[in-house]
Scaffold this active site. Structure first.
Site, PDB file in Angstrom:
ATOM      1  N   GLY A 217       0.611  -1.201   0.238  1.00 20.75           N
ATOM      2  CA  GLY A 217      -0.074  -0.161  -0.020  1.00 20.75           C
ATOM      3  C   GLY A 217       0.876   1.065  -0.625  1.00 20.75           C
ATOM      4  CG  ASP A 248      -6.553  -4.828 -10.242  1.00 21.59           C
ATOM      5  OD1 ASP A 248      -6.512  -6.002  -9.865  1.00 21.59           O
ATOM      6  OD2 ASP A 248      -8.284  -4.884 -10.558  1.00 21.59           O
TER       7      ASP A 248
END
Length: 308
Positions: A217, A248
C-alpha cells in the site's frame, strides 16, 4: 505479448460517507457503472502501460458483457479470447469512503465458466507472459500455469483474492504478486515461520523458486528473487481518491514492464509509481495511467533499493 486470463465484471460504485458496518445501511446520493474485474483491470493497465495485450475470460449475453468487450477494444486489448457464456456477466458492488478506502462484494456470474482450454497453445510460447488472478476457478488457473510453463511462457500469478495455492503450482510460477495478508496466508500453509513482510517475501522466493513481490500500500513494495536479491520500492506520496484499482494497476504495469524487457527492479519502480497514480481518480479503470503518465512521475520517487 501479454495474455491475461481472468475475470470481467461490471462495477456498481457508490461513494459513501463511511463504509457500512454489519447490519448498517449507509445512504449516498447516487452510483456509477464502471468496467471492472481483476483480469479486465489488469489487462487494461498493461495495455495503457504500452504492452500488446490479449484478454481471455467470459462475459454474459447481456448489456454488461457487450459493454465490457467494447471497452477492452477501445483500450487496444485483443478480445478474441473473450467467450460469451449463458450466465450473466459478473458484477461487483463497491463502496468507497472519503479516505479512498473500499468495501467490495462480487457476484462471479460468467467468470465461473472461464476455461484455460480456450487459450490456445500457440499463444503460450516463449515470447508470451501470462497474467492470472483468483476471480476465476482456481483449477483453470492451475491448468493454464502447467501448460504455459511447459510451453515456455512466463507466468505471473496475483493471488487476489487470497486463496490456497498448491506448492506444485507455486514452483511453476515465475512471478508471484501478493499483498502482506496474502503473503502471510501462503507462508502459513507452507509452514514458513517469518513474521515480517521482508522475511515472508524472501522465504517464499527461496522455498518456491519464484520471484515474490509483496505490495504494501502506501509503504511501497518488496521484491525477493530466488537467488537472494531483495529490493524495496518506495511509494509515490499522494492523497488517494479511490484505492480500488491500485493492486490491479500494479500487476498490469509490472507485467508490461517485464514483457518489454526491463529489469525486475525497474519494473518494480514503474509499478509502484503507476499504482499510486491509479488512486487519484474514482473507479478501477479511469485513472489507470499511460506509459507517459508513469514516466512523468518516476523521478518523484527514488529508484528501488537493494537490501541484499
Amino acid at each position: 505479448m501479454i495474455v491475461v486470463f481472468g475475470s470481467l465484471n461490471m462495477d456498481l460504485v457508490m461513494t459513501v460517507p463511511t463504509l457500512p458496518k454489519p447490519g448498517e445501511t449507509v445512504l449516498c446520493p447516487g452510483y456509477q457503472l464502471k468496467p471492472g474485474g481483476k483480469g479486465n483491470n489488469q489487462a487494461i493497465a498493461a495495455a495503457r502501460a504500452g504492452a500488446p495485450v490479449a484478454m481471455a475470460g467470459c462475459v454474459g449475453p447481456d448489456a454488461f458483457g457487450s459493454g465490457l468487450i467494447e471497452n477492452l477494444v477501445r483500450n487496444g486489448v485483443d478480445t478474441t479470447g473473450v467467450h460469451v457464456a449463458e450466465e450473466a456477466t459478473g458484477c461487483a458492488m463497491i463502496c468507497v469512503d472519503k479516505a479512498g478506502e473500499n468495501f467490495i462484494s462480487v457476484a462471479s456470474g460468467a467468470n465461473l465458466t472461464a476455461s484455460a482450454a480456450r487459450v490456445p497453445d500457440e499463444a503460450l510460447g516463449s515470447g508470451t507472459t501470462v497474467l492470472m488472478q483468483m476471480e476465476v476457478p482456481a483449477e483453470e488457473n492451475w491448468a493454464l500455469i502447467r501448460r504455459a510453463h511447459g510451453l515456455g511462457a512466463r507466468t505471473v500469478l496475483n493471488v487476489a483474492p487470497a486463496a490456497d495455492v498448491p506448492t506444485e503450482i507455486l514452483k511453476l510460477v515465475d512471478i508471484l504478486i501478493v499483498n502482506e495478508h496474502e503473503a502471510a496466508e501462503i507462508a502459513a500453509r507452507l509452514e514458513l515461520t517469518s513474521i515480517s513482510e521482508m522475511g515472508l517475501a524472501r522465504d517464499l522466493a527461496r522455498t518456491c523458486g519464484v520471484t515474490c513481490v509483496v505490495t504494501l500500500g502506501g509503504a511501497g513494495a518488496l521484491m525477493a528473487e530466488p537467488g537472494g536479491a531483495l529490493w524495496t520500492a518506495a511509494a509515490l506520496k499522494i492523497s488517494p481518491v479511490d484505492t480500488t484499482g491500485a493492486g490491479d494497476a500494479f500487476c498490469g504495469i509490472l507485467t508490461a514492464a517485464l514483457d518489454a524487457g526491463m529489469s525486475p527492479e525497474d519494473a518494480l519502480h514503474r509499478a509502484s509509481v503507476g499504482a499510486a497514480i491509479a488512486c487519484l481518480g474514482l473507479g478501477a479503470q479511469e485513472s489507470l495511467p499511460t506509459a507517459e503518465a508513469i514516466d512523468a512521475r518516476l523521478a518523484d520517487v527514488s529508484a528501488p533499493l537493494r537490501l541484499s
